[in-house]
Design a protein around this motif. Structure first.
Motif, short mmCIF file in Angstrom:
data_model
loop_
_atom_site.label_atom_id
_atom_site.label_comp_id
_atom_site.label_asym_id
_atom_site.label_seq_id
_atom_site.Cartn_x
_atom_site.Cartn_y
_atom_site.Cartn_z
N LEU A 115 0.83 -1.20 0.00
CA LEU A 115 0.00 0.00 0.00
C LEU A 115 0.87 1.25 0.00
CD1 LEU A 115 -2.84 -1.08 2.45
CD2 LEU A 115 -3.11 -0.52 0.05
N LYS A 116 1.98 1.20 0.77
CA LYS A 116 2.89 2.36 0.81
C LYS A 116 3.50 2.57 -0.56
CE LYS A 116 4.29 3.10 5.55
NZ LYS A 116 5.03 2.46 6.64
N GLU A 117 3.91 1.44 -1.23
CA GLU A 117 4.48 1.53 -2.57
C GLU A 117 3.52 2.16 -3.55
OE1 GLU A 117 5.73 -2.28 -4.05
OE2 GLU A 117 7.14 -2.56 -2.38
N ALA A 118 2.24 1.82 -3.42
CA ALA A 118 1.26 2.36 -4.35
C ALA A 118 0.86 3.77 -4.01
CB ALA A 118 0.02 1.45 -4.37
N GLY A 119 1.48 4.29 -2.93
CA GLY A 119 1.18 5.67 -2.54
C GLY A 119 -0.17 5.84 -1.89
N ARG A 120 -0.76 4.73 -1.43
CA ARG A 120 -2.11 4.82 -0.86
C ARG A 120 -2.09 5.26 0.59
NH1 ARG A 120 -6.16 4.57 -4.68
NH2 ARG A 120 -5.62 3.05 -6.25
N ILE A 121 -1.00 4.97 1.32
CA ILE A 121 -0.93 5.39 2.72
C ILE A 121 0.43 6.04 3.00
CG2 ILE A 121 -2.55 3.79 3.76
CD1 ILE A 121 -0.19 1.95 4.37
#
Lengths: 254, 85
Positions: A248-254
């Protein structure tokens, strides 16, 4: 009862067909594609015919707006039990831009001309999903409306309508003349079998032009672009919660 | 002898053929199987047996109508209504 029911039916691309967007993105491909009566319109026709069979109304008139081909749809309504049909001729550019506002103006004019006591329509068409024609027609005629009807009963000169709403069911009583739009659970439409279609060939379909009814079918809307919905991305499976957080961090979501 | 029944059988075939246009697996699939089913019984002469077969054909018509209705109903329900409906 001497009531006359007007039923609007729309010719749409068959519900089971896979829709394709035209290469120039101006609309969907309709040439050579299977068309049939809008499923909610079938339910509307069935309800009108049921009322006639119960002897609560005297005549059922099926109406459709469009080019020559919509006569097939009117014939299906006649095969289901409508008494006569009215084909409002709209073709070419006018047909491409024909929407709820124009159709409701046409239906209102026809209702006055034919002295209809009740208009039954499908709640929405499966191609444009507008859900506006019934409501607009009622407004133009200043008639009460029973929309999303899952049950309709005539009691003296009033209509008792059970409506499907977000919170459940709502029962209302409205005075005739009125507009009703049919929801999925109103009834089970009968199939227009070949013998019925053959019998219906004797029934009349009148031809009318919007100009004859004093209706201007020009549209105030312009379709700029038609696109397919975005393709669904494949999902990814993760092993642990830490992996999930990391992704999720990689996808910039959090 | 089988003449009035011949008319009934042909009418049944036409009705089924008309219904077959909407068959999910395709009109050709339906037409092939319909023809095969009728051809299998083409030498039946006993009016009683023919009547029974015609009744079975009428039953199939009802089954197809129910199939088409359910298919359409389920598609509409899936497209337009919340899952818990």
């Amino acid at each position: 009862m001497s009531a006359r029911v007007l039923v609007g039916v729309k010719r749409v691309i068959d519900y089971a067909v896979k829709i394709r967007v035209k290469p120039d993105h101006t609309g969907v491909v309709t040439d050579g594609v299977k068309h049939s009566m809008n499923p909610f319109c079938e339910i509307a026709v069935e309800e009108a015919v049921k009322l006639k069979e119960k002897k609560l109304v005297k005549e059922v008139v099926a109406v459709s707006c469009g080019p020559q081909q919509v006569q097939e749809t009117i014939r299906t309504a006649l095969a289901m039990g409508a008494d006569r049909g009215i084909h409002v001729e709209v073709s070419g550019k006018d047909y491409e831009t024909l929407g709820p506002l124009q159709v409701s103006k046409i239906l209102a004019a026809l209702a006055k001309k034919e002295q209809a006591d009740l208009i039954i329509l499908g709640k929405q068409a499966i191609d444009d999903d507008c859900n506006q024609t019934g409501q607009m027609t009622a407004a133009l005629l200043d008639w009460p409306q029973g929309t999303f009807a899952s049950e309709v009963n005539i009691e003296a000169d009033k209509l008792k309508v059970v409506r499907e709403v977000d919170g459940g069911l709502e029962t209302i009583k409205i005075k005739l003349p009125a507009v009703v739009t049919a929801d999925l659970r109103l009834n089970t439409p009968r199939y227009a079998t070949l013998p019925n279609i053959m019998k219906a060939k004797k029934k009349k379909i009148a031809n009318v032009k919007p100009a004859d009814l004093g209706v201007d079918v020009s549209s105030r809307l312009e379709v700029l672009k038609v696109d397919e919905p975005p393709q669904r991305q494949g999902g990814v499976k993760v092993e642990t919660v830490n992996d999930l957080v990391r992704k999720l961090k990689e996808a910039g979501r959090i | 002898m089988s003449n009035p029944l011949r008319g009934e059988v042909i009418r049944l075939y036409k009705n089924l053929l008309y219904l077959g246009r909407e068959y999910p697996k395709g009109t050709t699939y339906f037409r092939e199987r319909l023809k095969a089913a009728f051809m299998k019984n083409k030498d039946v002469t006993d009016p009683e047996k023919i009547k029974k077969l015609v009744d079975r054909g009428e039953f199939v018509i009802k089954e197809l109508e129910a199939l088409y209705f359910l298919r359409k109903y389920r598609a509409m329900k899936r497209h337009y209504y919340e899952p818990e409906h």
